[in-house]
Design a protein around this motif. Structure first.
Motif, PDB file in Angstrom:
ATOM      1  N   HIS A   1       0.833  -1.213   0.000  1.00 29.23           N
ATOM      2  CA  HIS A   1       0.000   0.000   0.000  1.00 29.23           C
ATOM      3  C   HIS A   1       0.859   1.252   0.000  1.00 29.23           C
ATOM      4  O   HIS A   1       0.591   2.225  -0.695  1.00 29.23           O
ATOM      5  CB  HIS A   1      -0.919   0.008   1.229  1.00 29.23           C
ATOM      6  CG  HIS A   1      -2.114  -0.867   1.051  1.00 29.23           C
ATOM      7  ND1 HIS A   1      -3.035  -0.661   0.053  1.00 29.23           N
ATOM      8  CD2 HIS A   1      -2.524  -1.966   1.739  1.00 29.23           C
ATOM      9  CE1 HIS A   1      -3.975  -1.597   0.120  1.00 29.23           C
ATOM     10  NE2 HIS A   1      -3.674  -2.404   1.127  1.00 29.23           N
ATOM     11  N   LYS A   2       1.905   1.190   0.826  1.00 29.38           N
ATOM     12  CA  LYS A   2       2.790   2.353   0.973  1.00 29.38           C
ATOM     13  C   LYS A   2       3.566   2.598  -0.337  1.00 29.38           C
ATOM     14  O   LYS A   2       3.787   3.744  -0.747  1.00 29.38           O
ATOM     15  CB  LYS A   2       3.750   2.082   2.135  1.00 29.38           C
ATOM     16  CG  LYS A   2       4.486   3.285   2.620  1.00 29.38           C
ATOM     17  CD  LYS A   2       3.599   4.251   3.393  1.00 29.38           C
ATOM     18  CE  LYS A   2       4.432   5.498   3.726  1.00 29.38           C
ATOM     19  NZ  LYS A   2       3.624   6.550   4.343  1.00 29.38           N
TER      20      LYS A   2
ATOM     21  N   GLU B   1       1.274   4.213  -2.778  1.00 29.68           N
ATOM     22  CA  GLU B   1       1.123   5.622  -2.425  1.00 29.68           C
ATOM     23  C   GLU B   1       2.315   6.441  -2.957  1.00 29.68           C
ATOM     24  O   GLU B   1       2.138   7.534  -3.514  1.00 29.68           O
ATOM     25  CB  GLU B   1       1.080   5.690  -0.891  1.00 29.68           C
ATOM     26  CG  GLU B   1       0.523   6.925  -0.284  1.00 29.68           C
ATOM     27  CD  GLU B   1       0.672   6.849   1.247  1.00 29.68           C
ATOM     28  OE1 GLU B   1       0.109   5.897   1.852  1.00 29.68           O
ATOM     29  OE2 GLU B   1       1.384   7.702   1.816  1.00 29.68           O
TER      30      GLU B   1
END
Lengths: 393, 278
Positions: free
Chosen positions: A45-46, A49
């Protein structure tokens, strides 16, 4: 002694915010973003992002971002991919002043039988656009021309050049390593097919780069392996550095105005100060189309390594295009391509600033450099009668 | 990073004997601005042929300045005969060593010394049959052979480190290897044919004209000068400088460095440029 770092085209300080952002991913969050479990998945997820932030700085879609290990990998991948996808074409166009990541690759391809056109530049470092337009042929597989030159800061009209290539169905790549973060770039508003950037030039750590590949562009991977980067670049993600680059891109977007106001003013202050205080010196590269942070200046009849070493005594960090510092026995290929005379080329110094520099830094150089130049000129057998300063206050 | 010894740094930061002796008994100028380093050595001798003073001026990097400073220190108090025995290695040793790729700085010092002694004696024993091997840096076969013998050099890279020969376009690597082979009495390698196609005279002249138009004239015009091709005789390119160049004190540098360099790069490495009166 305080370090006065004016060598930001070589590499940059990793921003404090960037270090903070990446640190947890060097420590507790060590999961593999490809894993099924939540522990790895949260890292994915990071990374997503970060990719979004990178894409946002370029005005690109996240799917158009391939993360690599450095600018050189991006450049090599782009050119070799274009050649692999155009096997019937045998012609490459580049410029005479590219970074070695493109220049040396193209020279090697020339030895392998490709026809390579190296577009010249004028004495001000500007690309010869007439010669460029005349060089585009049905046999041309790829054009690779840098967005801004690392030594002089001269900005090339790559968007115009890309349009000319697109009209003839030719792929266009740009090495934008020096441009990103310093001038506005919006991939939605141009027809550039591929673009390289490097993390450590914009306050991210070394070891991470990006290749932008426009949607719909045929692509062949350079590193073959896993499904990472949608199968376009194998190898487990360099998670901490990718996250760092995302943060650095976010900062770069926020600092873009500052680059073009605050940094530009500092650079101009340095330029004015040196030209006023030192006779027989000259700025290399046109002042009209130049990165806001770069000043390449030549001091006649002395040699660059000596200048750097004497500045080093004051903690001042810069670069030179002289033979002794270029890693060869000849002055920089960029200055030679511009036709800068040897009397000037060996005595060239590049100052490159960042948002972390201050007026105090610049004033230290303006104070300490003139006596250094004077000292070396007194030693030089070529230094005769000093003439007036290059500019008046 | 600079991998210099403290002694190199000391002689660079505070050079000994910098300057020029007025009315010297011996003077020598070696190197050129195009090559990236140059040294002017002046010496004063007493009636016993003893060097009472030596001064230098250097254009070049830190190790070039330090080498010249070291040379003058070594020279003072020596007789001409003693000075004659100084080798480039002694200059390097005096400085606690030089990085391998900087050894040419010590060679430059020794060359200046040899030339200064010749100047003092009023003789020149440079053999006229010597030919330029490295066109980029103007290094002759005699100079390469001398460096190979004196410093026991065995590779092209070492020859480049000591003499600069082969450090530019690289076209002379075969010839350098041949000199190394000859010195060590190994079987002489067959010279490889040059990579560049042979040009007919007409092609050569056309290419010279094109190169002057494209690569040379714009730069000269930028400084208010101009250049005219007068004739091409074999590998000699005869040109005349015009405008600001004709009266510029650096015109010789322009000629040998810039004009010749460009013609060698774009036409043929063996070209030599000569200026003729307009």
């Amino acid at each position: 002694m305080k370090t006065v770092y004016l060598d930001n085209n070589a590499t940059t300080m990793v921003a404090r915010e960037v270090v903070e952002e990446m640190l947890p991913y060097l420590g507790e969050y060590y999961g593999n973003p490809s894993s099924m479990h939540t522990f790895g998945g949260q890292v994915a997820h990071k990374v997503a992002e970060a990719r979004l932030k990178i894409a946002s700085l370029l005005g690109a879609d996240p799917e158009e971002i391939i993360i690599t290990s450095c600018g050189t990998e991006s450049d090599n991948t782009a050119i070799l991919s274009a050649l692999a996808n155009n096997p019937s074409k045998n012609h490459i166009i580049t410029s005479r002043v590219e970074h070695p990541a493109v220049k040396v690759l193209c020279e090697g391809l020339a030895r392998k039988g490709y026809r390579v056109t190296f577009i010249p530049v004028d004495p001000e470092g500007r690309l010869d656009m007439d010669e460029y337009a005349a060089s585009l042929t049905p046999d041309t597989a790829i054009v690779s021309i840098m967005w801004a030159n690392n030594e002089t800061g001269v900005i090339f009209p790559v968007e115009t050049a890309a349009r000319l290539a697109r009209e003839r169905g030719i792929l266009f790549h740009t090495d934008a390593v020096q441009a990103i973060g310093k001038i506005p770039v919006n991939m939605k508003g141009n027809t550039i097919d591929m673009l390289s950037l490097s993390g450590h030039k914009l306050h991210a750590p070394k070891g991470v780069g990006v290749l932008y590949v426009r949607k719909g562009t045929k692509f062949s991977p350079f590193l073959i392996g896993g499904h990472q980067e949608k199968g376009r670049r194998g190898g487990t993600e360099n998670v901490p550095s990718i996250i760092a680059l995302g943060k650095a891109c976010e900062l770069a977007a926020a600092n873009l105005d500052k680059e073009n106001t605050y940094v530009r003013e500092l650079r101009d202050r340095l330029e004015r100060g040196l030209l006023t205080a030192i006779p027989q010196c000259k700025v290399n590269g046109t002042k009209d189309e130049r990165l806001p942070n770069t000043l390449n200046i030549s001091f006649e009849f002395i040699e660059g390594e000596s200048i750097l070493l004497l500045m080093d005594q004051f903690g001042i960090c810069a670069s030179s295009g002289s033979a002794c510092t270029s890693g060869s026995l000849q002055p920089s290929h960029v200055l030679r391509a511009m036709g800068v005379p040897y009397t000037m080329a060996h005595g060239s110094v590049r100052f490159s600033l960042s948002v972390y520099n201050t007026a105090e830094d610049v004033d230290l150089v303006i104070k300490e450099l003139p006596p250094i130049i004077e000292k070396l000129r007194v030693l030089s057998p070529y230094w005769a009668t000093p003439q007036g300063a290059c500019a008046t206050a | 990073m600079w991998e210099y010894t403290d002694k190199v740094k000391e002689h660079f930061l505070n050079p000994k004997n910098a300057g020029e002796i007025e009315n010297p008994d011996a003077v020598a100028e070696v190197g050129s601005i195009a090559c990236g380093d140059a040294l002017k050595l002046t010496m004063k001798l007493d009636e016993n042929k003893r060097i009472v003073d030596a001064k230098f001026k250097t254009f070049g990097c830190a190790s070039a300045i330090a080498s010249a400073s070291a040379l003058t220190e070594l020279l003072k108090g020596k007789t001409i005969e003693e000075a004659e025995k100084i080798t480039n290695q002694e200059i390097a040793d005096y400085l606690g060593g030089l990085p391998p790729e900087k050894m040419h700085c010590s060679v430059l010092g020794q060359e200046a010394l040899e030339k200064a002694i010749e100047n003092y004696r009023g003789v020149s024993h440079r053999k006229p049959e010597e030919v330029i091997i490295c066109a980029c840096f103007g290094v002759t076969d005699g100079e390469i052979e001398h460096a190979v013998r004196q410093n026991h050099l065995t590779s092209i890279e070492e020859v480049t480190n000591y003499t600069k020969a082969g450090g530019g376009c690289g076209n002379c690597h075969e010839k350098i290897q041949a000199i190394i082979d000859r010195v060590y009495q190994t079987k002489e390698r067959q010279a490889q044919p040059a990579e560049r196609p042979r040009l007919s005279n007409l092609q050569k002249i056309r290419l010279i004209e094109e190169t002057i138009d494209r690569e040379i004239r714009p730069s000269l015009k930028h400084d208010g000068g101009d250049i005219e091709l007068v004739d091409v005789v074999g590998n000699r390119v005869l040109v005349a400088l015009r405008g600001a160049c004709a009266v510029c004190h650096a015109s010789q540098l322009t000629m040998k460095g810039f004009v010749q360099g460009k013609l060698q790069e774009f036409v043929a490495p063996e070209l030599v440029v000569e200026e003729v009166a307009s």
